[in-house]
Design an enzyme around this catalytic site. Structure first.
Site, PDB file in Angstrom:
ATOM      1  N   SER A 163      -6.628  -7.026   9.679  1.00  0.00           N
ATOM      2  CA  SER A 163      -7.541  -5.891   9.589  1.00  0.00           C
ATOM      3  C   SER A 163      -7.205  -4.889  10.702  1.00  0.00           C
ATOM      4  O   SER A 163      -6.042  -4.730  11.079  1.00  0.00           O
ATOM      5  CB  SER A 163      -8.984  -6.403   9.679  1.00  0.00           C
ATOM      6  OG  SER A 163      -9.898  -5.351   9.495  1.00  0.00           O
ATOM      7  N   LYS A 181     -10.128  -1.198   5.479  1.00  0.00           N
ATOM      8  CA  LYS A 181     -10.213  -2.344   6.393  1.00  0.00           C
ATOM      9  C   LYS A 181     -11.639  -2.913   6.432  1.00  0.00           C
ATOM     10  O   LYS A 181     -11.819  -4.118   6.622  1.00  0.00           O
ATOM     11  CB  LYS A 181      -9.741  -1.954   7.795  1.00  0.00           C
ATOM     12  CG  LYS A 181      -8.249  -1.596   7.876  1.00  0.00           C
ATOM     13  CD  LYS A 181      -7.327  -2.730   7.441  1.00  0.00           C
ATOM     14  CE  LYS A 181      -5.862  -2.434   7.778  1.00  0.00           C
ATOM     15  NZ  LYS A 181      -4.933  -3.457   7.259  1.00  0.00           N
TER      16      LYS A 181
HETATM   17  C1  HXC Z   1      -1.486  12.691   2.335  1.00  0.00           C
HETATM   18  C2  HXC Z   1      -0.250  11.192   1.071  1.00  0.00           C
HETATM   19  C3  HXC Z   1       0.593  10.904   2.198  1.00  0.00           C
HETATM   20  C4  HXC Z   1       0.335  11.633   3.423  1.00  0.00           C
HETATM   21  C5  HXC Z   1       1.260   9.715   0.519  1.00  0.00           C
HETATM   22  N1  HXC Z   1       0.215  10.420   0.076  1.00  0.00           N
HETATM   23  N2  HXC Z   1       1.516   9.980   1.801  1.00  0.00           N
HETATM   24  N3  HXC Z   1      -1.269  12.066   1.149  1.00  0.00           N
HETATM   25  N4  HXC Z   1      -0.709  12.478   3.441  1.00  0.00           N
HETATM   26  N5  HXC Z   1       1.079  11.429   4.517  1.00  0.00           N
HETATM   27  C6  HXC Z   1      -0.342  10.433  -1.273  1.00  0.00           C
HETATM   28  C7  HXC Z   1       0.654  10.869  -2.314  1.00  0.00           C
HETATM   29  O1  HXC Z   1       0.792  12.274  -2.353  1.00  0.00           O
HETATM   30  C8  HXC Z   1       0.020  10.319  -3.583  1.00  0.00           C
HETATM   31  O2  HXC Z   1      -1.078  11.078  -3.992  1.00  0.00           O
HETATM   32  C9  HXC Z   1      -0.563   8.992  -3.104  1.00  0.00           C
HETATM   33  O3  HXC Z   1      -0.707   9.092  -1.677  1.00  0.00           O
HETATM   34  C10 HXC Z   1       0.318   7.826  -3.429  1.00  0.00           C
HETATM   35  O4  HXC Z   1       1.593   8.044  -2.851  1.00  0.00           O
HETATM   36  P1  HXC Z   1       2.874   7.193  -3.294  1.00  0.00           P
HETATM   37  O5  HXC Z   1       3.971   7.545  -2.373  1.00  0.00           O
HETATM   38  O6  HXC Z   1       3.084   7.328  -4.762  1.00  0.00           O
HETATM   39  O7  HXC Z   1       2.326   5.708  -3.088  1.00  0.00           O
HETATM   40  P2  HXC Z   1       3.104   4.393  -2.773  1.00  0.00           P
HETATM   41  O8  HXC Z   1       4.562   4.536  -3.064  1.00  0.00           O
HETATM   42  O9  HXC Z   1       2.363   3.314  -3.413  1.00  0.00           O
HETATM   43  O10 HXC Z   1       2.998   4.297  -1.176  1.00  0.00           O
HETATM   44  C11 HXC Z   1       1.828   3.859  -0.577  1.00  0.00           C
HETATM   45  C12 HXC Z   1       1.591   4.608   0.753  1.00  0.00           C
HETATM   46  C13 HXC Z   1       2.825   4.521   1.667  1.00  0.00           C
HETATM   47  C14 HXC Z   1       0.398   3.969   1.409  1.00  0.00           C
HETATM   48  C15 HXC Z   1       1.311   6.051   0.409  1.00  0.00           C
HETATM   49  O11 HXC Z   1       2.566   5.193   2.845  1.00  0.00           O
HETATM   50  C16 HXC Z   1       3.234   3.103   1.918  1.00  0.00           C
HETATM   51  O12 HXC Z   1       3.790   2.433   1.027  1.00  0.00           O
HETATM   52  N6  HXC Z   1       3.021   2.553   3.066  1.00  0.00           N
HETATM   53  C17 HXC Z   1       3.354   1.115   3.257  1.00  0.00           C
HETATM   54  C18 HXC Z   1       3.898   0.875   4.565  1.00  0.00           C
HETATM   55  C19 HXC Z   1       2.899   1.146   5.657  1.00  0.00           C
HETATM   56  O13 HXC Z   1       2.159   2.126   5.595  1.00  0.00           O
HETATM   57  N7  HXC Z   1       2.910   0.287   6.699  1.00  0.00           N
HETATM   58  C20 HXC Z   1       2.171   0.530   7.867  1.00  0.00           C
HETATM   59  C21 HXC Z   1       0.921  -0.193   7.836  1.00  0.00           C
HETATM   60  S1  HXC Z   1       0.226  -0.037   9.452  1.00  0.00           S
HETATM   61  P3  HXC Z   1      -0.982  12.169  -5.196  1.00  0.00           P
HETATM   62  O14 HXC Z   1      -2.360  12.729  -5.295  1.00  0.00           O
HETATM   63  O15 HXC Z   1       0.038  13.180  -4.753  1.00  0.00           O
HETATM   64  O16 HXC Z   1      -0.564  11.409  -6.413  1.00  0.00           O
HETATM   65  C22 HXC Z   1      -1.353  -0.304   9.314  1.00  0.00           C
HETATM   66  C23 HXC Z   1      -2.081  -0.226  10.603  1.00  0.00           C
HETATM   67  C24 HXC Z   1      -3.559  -0.083  10.358  1.00  0.00           C
HETATM   68  O17 HXC Z   1      -1.853  -0.530   8.288  1.00  0.00           O
HETATM   69  C25 HXC Z   1      -4.290   0.019  11.667  1.00  0.00           C
HETATM   70  C26 HXC Z   1      -4.327   1.397  12.211  1.00  0.00           C
HETATM   71  C27 HXC Z   1      -4.821   1.474  13.630  1.00  0.00           C
END
Ligand code: HXC
Length: 249
Positions: A163, A181
């Site tokens: 989380s 979360k």
């Molecule tokens: C605004 C965004 C965006 C951004 C993506 N989107 N990035 N919107 N700002 N920076 C939008 C897209 O335009 C789209 O909306 C929708 O999100 C889905 O995007 P996809 O790229 O098609 O989705 P997908 O390929 O499934 O990717 C999922 C993701 C990506 C969450 C968007 O970032 C990802 O896969 N991340 C996984 C890896 C990751 O993030 N790891 C770190 C975790 S760290 P529209 O409307 O255009 O269709 C963590 C720490 C938490 O969790 C604790 C924090 C303190």
């Protein structure tokens, strides 16, 4: 690549404490989950990590195997936690190859920085789907195996969700993640209530910012690292700032 034990494990753990145990981990390519699995493998466990990227997942599995000679670590790619079928298949492969599942780390997560004003419904849904639905799908897939483990061993049947702390207060540019979360915390508590009587434990770990992780890389762009460290009242060097140990006490 082999890592120094002190980079992922503190000294207090008894060697062999996880002998003959199996850990299944989603998000196993990530910095936090790979450190957890590496530590558990060092201490005797075999492991199965799953992820969306095939090459990264298989390469990380090979790296994790260097933590203990003779260990088995499966790396199964093309698994999206949003898809229950691919998860169920990975769980079945893990059980077939490694003999069961004693521990599960549900760590797959999605994140990006965005103000509410730029967050589309699909962007919000993507993170909710990865974090909440993905954690739910993972729990559903492994719970029968954790119940079996808990019925044969007092130390089996452990589920850990990864989380965060941002939903305790809210955080700028993180509405989607904070809501997700909070859902993960609620899921964990409800699993604990329903499955506790059958010998399982269900818990969350709630990491704050950890240096040199993919999450921090994505979330701290442009922020001065020293300023960020000074806000963290912890660890080691007296200046704040965590390191990514797999298992610490
Ligand atoms: C605004 C965004 C965006 C951004 C993506 N989107 N990035 N919107 N700002 N920076 C939008 C897209 O335009 C789209 O909306 C929708 O999100 C889905 O995007 P996809 O790229 O098609 O989705 P997908 O390929 O499934 O990717 C999922 C993701 C990506 C969450 C968007 O970032 C990802 O896969 N991340 C996984 C890896 C990751 O993030 N790891 C770190 C975790 S760290 P529209 O409307 O255009 O269709 C963590 C720490 C938490 O969790 C604790 C924090 C303190």
């Amino acid at each position: 690549m082999a890592m120094k034990r002190s980079d992922y494990l503190s000294e207090v753990w008894r060697e062999g404490i996880f002998n003959n145990k199996v850990v299944f981990c989603t998000g196993g390519n990530g910095t936090i989950c790979s450190a957890q699995v590496r530590a558990m493998v060092h201490l005797g466990a075999n492991a199965c990590i799953v992820g969306r990227n095939v090459e990264k997942t298989e390469s990380m599995a090979r790296s994790l195997m260097t933590a203990r000679e003779g260990s088995k670590v499966l790396g199964i790619g093309s698994v999206d936690v949003r898809n229950p079928e691919s998860l169920n298949q990975a769980v079945e492969s893990c059980v077939k190859e490694l003999g069961g599942i004693d521990f599960c780390i549900a760590g797959a997560a999605g994140n990006f920085l965005s103000p509410l004003s730029h967050l589309s419904a699909n962007a919000f849904k993507s993170v909710i789907d990865i974090d909440v639905l993905g954690s739910y799908n993972t729990a559903k897939a492994v719970l029968p195996h954790l119940v079996k483990s808990a019925s044969t061993s007092t130390s089996g049947g452990r589920l850990i969700f990864v989380s965060a702390t941002i939903h305790y207060t809210g955080a700028p540019l993180q509405t989607h993640v904070a809501v997700a979360k909070a859902g993960v915390d609620a899921l964990s508590a409800n699993v604990a209530i329903e499955y506790g009587p059958r010998g399982l434990t269900s818990n969350v770990i709630a990491p704050g910012p950890i240096a040199a992780t993919e999450g921090m890389e994505r979330l701290s762009r442009g922020e001065d690292a020293q300023a960020s460290r000074k806000r963290i009242p912890a660890v080691g060097d007296g200046q704040g700032g965590g390191r990514c140990h797999g298992l610490v006490v």
